[in-house]
Write a protein that holds these residues in place. Structure first.
Motif, PDB file in Angstrom:
ATOM      1  N   ALA A  86      18.055 -21.576  89.098  1.00 15.71           N
ATOM      2  CA  ALA A  86      18.900 -20.233  89.113  1.00 15.71           C
ATOM      3  C   ALA A  86      19.363 -20.556  87.160  1.00 15.71           C
ATOM      4  CB  ALA A  86      20.345 -20.343  89.428  1.00 15.71           C
ATOM      5  N   PHE A  87      19.390 -21.571  86.867  1.00 13.91           N
ATOM      6  CA  PHE A  87      19.431 -21.848  85.378  1.00 13.91           C
ATOM      7  C   PHE A  87      18.084 -21.494  84.696  1.00 13.91           C
ATOM      8  CE2 PHE A  87      19.533 -24.856  81.626  1.00 13.91           C
ATOM      9  CZ  PHE A  87      20.875 -24.367  81.122  1.00 13.91           C
ATOM     10  N   ALA A  88      17.010 -21.644  85.155  1.00 16.11           N
ATOM     11  CA  ALA A  88      15.815 -21.209  84.526  1.00 16.11           C
ATOM     12  C   ALA A  88      15.770 -19.782  84.479  1.00 16.11           C
ATOM     13  CB  ALA A  88      14.617 -21.576  85.103  1.00 16.11           C
ATOM     14  N   ASN A  89      16.204 -18.833  85.414  1.00 16.15           N
ATOM     15  CA  ASN A  89      16.216 -17.336  85.610  1.00 16.15           C
ATOM     16  C   ASN A  89      17.333 -17.039  84.393  1.00 16.15           C
ATOM     17  OD1 ASN A  89      14.855 -15.923  87.984  1.00 16.15           O
ATOM     18  ND2 ASN A  89      15.047 -18.053  88.367  1.00 16.15           N
ATOM     19  N   THR A  90      18.425 -17.875  84.436  1.00 17.38           N
ATOM     20  CA  THR A  90      19.118 -17.239  83.238  1.00 17.38           C
ATOM     21  C   THR A  90      18.705 -17.320  81.725  1.00 17.38           C
ATOM     22  OG1 THR A  90      21.041 -17.970  84.930  1.00 17.38           O
ATOM     23  CG2 THR A  90      21.597 -17.599  82.474  1.00 17.38           C
ATOM     24  N   LEU A  91      18.145 -18.676  81.651  1.00 23.62           N
ATOM     25  CA  LEU A  91      17.364 -18.858  80.264  1.00 23.62           C
ATOM     26  C   LEU A  91      16.264 -17.813  80.078  1.00 23.62           C
ATOM     27  CD1 LEU A  91      16.598 -22.778  80.041  1.00 23.62           C
ATOM     28  CD2 LEU A  91      18.894 -21.352  79.220  1.00 23.62           C
ATOM     29  N   SER A  92      15.858 -17.196  81.148  1.00 28.12           N
ATOM     30  CA  SER A  92      14.529 -16.253  80.723  1.00 28.12           C
ATOM     31  C   SER A  92      15.494 -14.888  80.510  1.00 28.12           C
ATOM     32  CB  SER A  92      14.008 -15.720  82.421  1.00 28.12           C
ATOM     33  OG  SER A  92      13.394 -16.848  82.544  1.00 28.12           O
ATOM     34  N   ALA A 149      29.054 -14.858  90.393  1.00 34.95           N
ATOM     35  CA  ALA A 149      27.923 -15.518  89.747  1.00 34.95           C
ATOM     36  C   ALA A 149      27.395 -14.662  88.528  1.00 34.95           C
ATOM     37  CB  ALA A 149      26.794 -15.526  90.918  1.00 34.95           C
ATOM     38  N   TYR A 150      27.387 -13.422  88.565  1.00 35.68           N
ATOM     39  CA  TYR A 150      27.091 -12.557  87.347  1.00 35.68           C
ATOM     40  C   TYR A 150      27.935 -12.933  86.213  1.00 35.68           C
ATOM     41  CZ  TYR A 150      24.012  -8.906  89.978  1.00 35.68           C
ATOM     42  OH  TYR A 150      23.178  -8.323  90.620  1.00 35.68           O
ATOM     43  N   VAL A 151      29.032 -13.204  86.417  1.00 40.88           N
ATOM     44  CA  VAL A 151      29.754 -13.381  84.916  1.00 40.88           C
ATOM     45  C   VAL A 151      29.243 -14.817  84.521  1.00 40.88           C
ATOM     46  CG1 VAL A 151      32.120 -14.027  84.152  1.00 40.88           C
ATOM     47  CG2 VAL A 151      31.665 -12.141  85.861  1.00 40.88           C
ATOM     48  N   VAL A 181      19.200 -10.183  87.785  1.00 40.29           N
ATOM     49  CA  VAL A 181      19.583  -9.629  89.085  1.00 40.29           C
ATOM     50  C   VAL A 181      19.464 -10.862  90.130  1.00 40.29           C
ATOM     51  CG1 VAL A 181      18.888  -8.296  90.945  1.00 40.29           C
ATOM     52  CG2 VAL A 181      19.315  -7.305  88.539  1.00 40.29           C
ATOM     53  N   SER A 182      18.171 -11.752  89.596  1.00 38.29           N
ATOM     54  CA  SER A 182      17.566 -12.711  90.659  1.00 38.29           C
ATOM     55  C   SER A 182      18.553 -13.989  90.511  1.00 38.29           C
ATOM     56  CB  SER A 182      16.297 -13.143  90.394  1.00 38.29           C
ATOM     57  OG  SER A 182      16.180 -13.562  89.001  1.00 38.29           O
ATOM     58  N   ALA A 183      18.824 -14.298  89.463  1.00 38.60           N
ATOM     59  CA  ALA A 183      19.888 -15.706  89.015  1.00 38.60           C
ATOM     60  C   ALA A 183      20.920 -15.582  89.784  1.00 38.60           C
ATOM     61  CB  ALA A 183      20.123 -15.715  87.565  1.00 38.60           C
ATOM     62  N   PRO A 184      21.875 -14.635  89.722  1.00 43.40           N
ATOM     63  CA  PRO A 184      22.970 -14.483  90.485  1.00 43.40           C
ATOM     64  C   PRO A 184      22.824 -14.817  91.931  1.00 43.40           C
ATOM     65  CG  PRO A 184      23.163 -12.951  88.925  1.00 43.40           C
ATOM     66  CD  PRO A 184      21.759 -13.367  88.741  1.00 43.40           C
TER      67      PRO A 184
END
Length: 934
Positions: free
Chosen positions: A148-154, A433-435, A399-402
């Motif tokens: 989830a953290f990697a997706n957020t970094l992306s 999770a979006y926030v 969309v995927s990370a949250p």
């Protein structure tokens, strides 16, 4: 017409005809409806597959494709490797090597994902769901957070790439907000805010936005390919663009590493995020109509087409653009003057020598990240493609990370993140999770350095891919019956290879980031392994544990027993373990992590029907909560002896079979029925008949557990009517064996040699933390003082750490009269007193009370056992060991013709009057210790 003519004559026949025609029409309509339904479903399935491929493709096509691929091509080019001074080998294009290794990792990972995804229904949670349900929460939890953290970094990576392009466009127009760095930050924060509003609006709007982005990128690619074949203008030539030239292609074959970070693995780490969008469809698997079919097909097709696009763009850019150009129109060579000209551009009429030598070139393959735009037929269309690629990837990851994080929070593996599990609306959108993901993305957007973010992301994604492939390998290797993926085109060894390759690449890319990543995963794994959440997903780890246990248990049967490896394996007649925690804790003190412990619960036939169905589960939970490593085995029997008889024969598996029976002392024997006493004593005889060792624990002034549980009845190991609910077992009763014993002593009264078990048990106890400071004292019966030195030497050779040996030279003294009287009074209710009744034979008295003791039996016992010596031994024990931590006394073994009540009185007298736990112990005459090393 004929029908109408006929109906004029017979109108009554018209009604049946019309009914027949109506039925025929309805039947035809009914037959046509399934065909229409099949067509509609077929269209929906094909449309879903197309959307799946499109989603993965737009996530793979991102900022790396448009802004870094041509730059990587200029750095990597073609490598030349000298193996030795005679052999010269030209490697394939290093850019292609980077692409092919990335595709190898992602393609084989896609196969592993497809296998896992088709092994059952996949719900929301994506990659985290697949790994956690395959390897369990211990591995799934840490990788869920990391992924989830990697997706957020992306999200941050693609947003920064978009902001860089917008900043460059503003610079060309002469517009500046603050400065170059802060402009990227401002544009990035505004952009990610807009993207989050789109994502929060729901999957419908997000899907439509992705379709639009996909179409824009198709137009941009077409614009780029067309631009490469068009004649290049003078302005473009000044920037190093000359169209397809063979010499330019050959020149760009060799690598040209530039800058302190110019090396193969640095380029690899920057490129790799461009191949990480393969999990986009997996991350939204909960929103797919048929995930098991859509994920394999969509992912593999998307990898194929995106790989093809990477190869085409890298080779076309490398064949059309020189590495260095000034962009200055005045550098054109006029006439035939080409003296002092450096670089391949000289052959095409341009002299970029000044900027090449001063390293101030702003254009060319190595200096500009806008090569795709400059090569395109129309410059600004490629900007639209860049915007579409970066924004679509950022939106997909946002969309995927949250959703991944929400699924992780719902599982409640980590209690400190449960707050983010709440969903809103019909689709349970993870707004919280979006926030959180939005705030994290903003923090990394402020870094405003695309290359550094890309290298960090590569590490996290490689770690995720390693775990995905290891999940597939482990599930295949364990070969559990539940592993039945419908996708068959995978190999467990290929999965293992990619898992190892991913870990190796992590350290080759950024070794310190790899160490940090693995450290975080190990910490999170340790946390989950310690807290042990109540989750059971049927993971491959559980299957592996079973396989290993079964394999080792079977292989253990071929290993011959050796005295050096002996350990007491105990069958403990606890009844319900929560009713006799002292008995459980005592055995657990010397078996935990060392040997086998089985808690046997003998259920009376009359109590079996009233026993709750969940009793076994409750008892196992109680043992686990008490951190006692033991098995719980209930067994139905008519009485104690029958149940114990079968447990002694049937307990255990192979070499994991108990050899020591542990039971509680029957403290209320005086008030028990003769049948109950017979059962208890005959169980002891059966123990020796089956060649078992025996331990009997007696708690005098210690914790009376049965009283705390309001238990009325015998203090032997029978089933009691205690509360079996979870609430009834929530309170763990503390026993003396759980307390720190300090510097007390463990006194061993070694009356008979039984093979060494009497001395081994106290040594095993002193290895525990609560008993470590206790000193072991051994009391022996003897006459000569030199026996002490001999026994000290012997015990030292056994390495038992005995601190003191005491010879009881006064054991032959006459005991006190009151002690002798106490013993006689205790057996008086069980005696016949046949010699005092004249005219009545013993046989007549035995008919009414066959269990009673005749005067002759009592006298024989008195002479054989040496009653005075036995009572004297109890006096010595009470004198020396009144307040010790534990007393162990050799258990006397009488003849089988000894009456049960008389033997019970004997055991009672030996341990009478002690204020500490006492253990009557007896080995089976087999040596459990050795002096030798072989």
């Amino acid at each position: 017409v004929e029908h109408r003519r006929t109906s004029l004559y017979s109108s009554i026949d018209l009604v049946p005809q019309l009914e027949y025609y109506a039925r025929t029409i309805k039947h035809q309509q009914a037959r046509s409806r399934p065909s229409l339904e099949v067509l509609r479903k077929t269209f929906e399935v094909n449309h879903a597959k197309t959307k799946k491929k499109m989603r993965v493709m737009v996530n793979i096509w991102g900022v790396i494709l448009f802004l870094r691929l041509t730059w990587i091509t200029s750095q990597a080019g073609i490598g030349e490797l000298w193996l030795d001074c005679w052999i010269h080998v030209v490697l394939p294009v290093l850019t292609y090597v980077i692409i092919f290794i990335s595709v190898l990792v992602t393609s084989l990972t896609a196969l592993s994902i497809s296998a896992i995804a088709t092994n059952g229904r996949v719900v929301s949670g994506g990659t985290y769901f697949l790994i956690s349900r395959t390897l369990g929460p211990e591995i799934g939890g840490p990788i869920g957070i990391m992924y989830a953290f990697a997706n957020t970094l992306s999200v941050a990576l693609n947003t920064v790439g978009y902001a860089e392009v917008v900043r460059d466009m503003m610079r060309e127009l002469g517009v500046k907000i603050v400065d170059d760095v802060n402009d990227v930050r401002i544009i990035g924060v505004v952009t990610v805010t807009v993207l989050m509003l789109i994502a929060v609006s729901g999957m419908k709007w997000e899907s439509k936005t992705q379709i639009f982005f996909f179409l824009v990128m198709m137009v941009a690619f077409t614009n780029y390919i067309v631009g490469t074949v068009l004649p290049q203008s003078i302005e473009k030539q000044a920037r190093g663009l000359f169209g397809y030239k063979a010499d330019i292609f050959v020149e760009n074959l060799a690598p040209s590493w530039r800058g302190p970070q110019g090396n193969f693995f640095r380029m690899f780490s920057v490129f790799f995020p461009g191949a990480t969008g393969i999990l986009a469809g997996v991350n939204i698997c909960g929103d797919l109509r048929d995930p098991a079919s859509a994920i394999p097909k969509g992912t593999l097709w998307a990898i194929f087409w995106t790989t093809f696009s990477y190869l085409v763009i890298s080779i076309t850019a490398g064949a059309c653009v020189v590495r260095d150009a000034s962009g200055n129109m005045s550098d054109i060579i006029t006439g035939n003057r080409s003296d002092f000209c450096v670089g391949l551009a000289c052959q095409h009429g341009w002299n970029f020598t000044n900027c090449i030598q001063s390293q101030t070139c702003k254009y060319g393959l190595s200096n500009s990240v806008q090569i795709m735009g400059q090569l395109s037929a129309y410059y600004y269309i490629i900007f639209a493609g860049i915007f579409a690629a970066t924004l679509s990837s950022a939106l997909g990851f946002l969309v995927s990370a949250p959703k991944v994080f929400q699924c992780l929070c719902k599982d409640q593996i980590y209690p400190f993140i449960i707050f983010f599990a709440k969903g809103y609306g019909k689709n349970h959108e993870p707004l919280r999770a979006y926030v959180l993901c939005y705030l994290i993305a903003v923090c990394f957007i402020i870094i405003a350095e695309l290359n550094n973010i890309a290298a960090l992301i590569s590490n996290f994604f490689l770690c995720s891919y390693a775990l995905i492939n290891f999940s597939c390998f482990h599930a295949s290797l364990m070969n559990a019956p539940g592993w039945r993926p419908t996708f068959r085109y995978y190999s467990k060894w290929a999965s293992l290879f990619v898992a190892v390759l991913s870990v190796v690449l992590m350290f080759l890319f950024t070794w310190w980031a790899a160490l940090v990543t693995l450290s975080i995963i190990i910490f999170l794994y340790g946390y989950v392994n310690y807290t042990k959440p109540k989750l059971n997903w049927g993971s491959s780890v559980q299957a592996g544990t079973y396989n290993l246990a079964l394999s080792y248990s079977v292989s253990l049967t071929t290993v011959e027993d050796h005295v050096k490896n002996y350990r007491p394996q105990c069958l403990v007649l606890t009844g319900p373990p929560n009713q006799r925690p002292a008995l459980v804790d005592f055995v657990g003190c010397f078996t935990k992590n060392t040997s086998l412990m089985i808690c046997g619960d003998i259920i009376m036939e009359k109590d079996r029907k009233t026993r709750p169905d969940n009793t076994t589960d409750v008892m196992v939970k109680w043992l686990n909560k008490r951190k006692v490593r033991a098995f719980y085995t209930p067994f139905t029997g008519d009485n104690l002896r029958t149940g114990a008889h079968y447990l002694l024969q049937a307990s255990g598996l192979g070499k994991l079979k108990p050899d020591t029976l542990v039971m509680g002392f029957k403290a209320n024997w005086r008030n028990s029925t003769p049948e109950s006493i017979d059962d208890y004593i005959n169980s002891i005889y059966d123990t020796f008949d089956f060649n078992y060792c025996l331990c009997i624990l007696r708690m005098m002034d210690g914790l009376d557990v049965t009283a705390d549980l309001d238990y009325q009845g015998d203090d032997c190991c029978l089933l009691a009517d205690a509360d079996m609910s979870d609430e009834g077992n929530s309170d763990q009763i503390n026993t003396v064996f759980q307390n720190d014993q300090g510097k007390k002593t463990i006194d061993v009264y070694w009356i008979a040699d039984d093979g060494g078990l009497t001395l081994l048990v106290p040594y095993l106890l002193t290895r525990r933390k609560h008993w470590r400071r206790c000193k072991v004292r051994v009391f022996l019966v003897g006459d000569e003082q030199n026996e002490e030195e001999q026994m000290t030497l012997l015990l030292n050779r056994f390495r038992l750490n005995v601190k003191e040996i005491i010879i009881m030279t006064d054991s032959e003294k006459r005991p006190q009269a009151k002690c002798l009287t106490r013993f006689v009074d205790s057996v008086a209710p069980f005696r016949l007193f046949d010699e005092q009744q004249e005219g009545v034979s013993v046989q007549d008295l035995r008919q009414s009370a066959p269990w009673k003791i005749s005067d002759k039996e009592f006298e024989v016992f008195r002479q054989k056992v040496s009653l005075s010596r036995m009572i004297r031994l109890n006096e010595i024990i009470r004198k020396n060991s009144q307040h010790t931590a534990l007393v162990l006394v050799s258990l006397p073994v009488p003849n089988r013709d000894c009456p049960s009540a008389l033997y019970m009185a004997w055991l009672d007298t030996l341990t009478y009057g002690l204020h500490c736990p006492a253990v009557l112990i007896r080995g089976n005459q087999q040596n459990v210790m050795t002096l030798y090393c072989q």
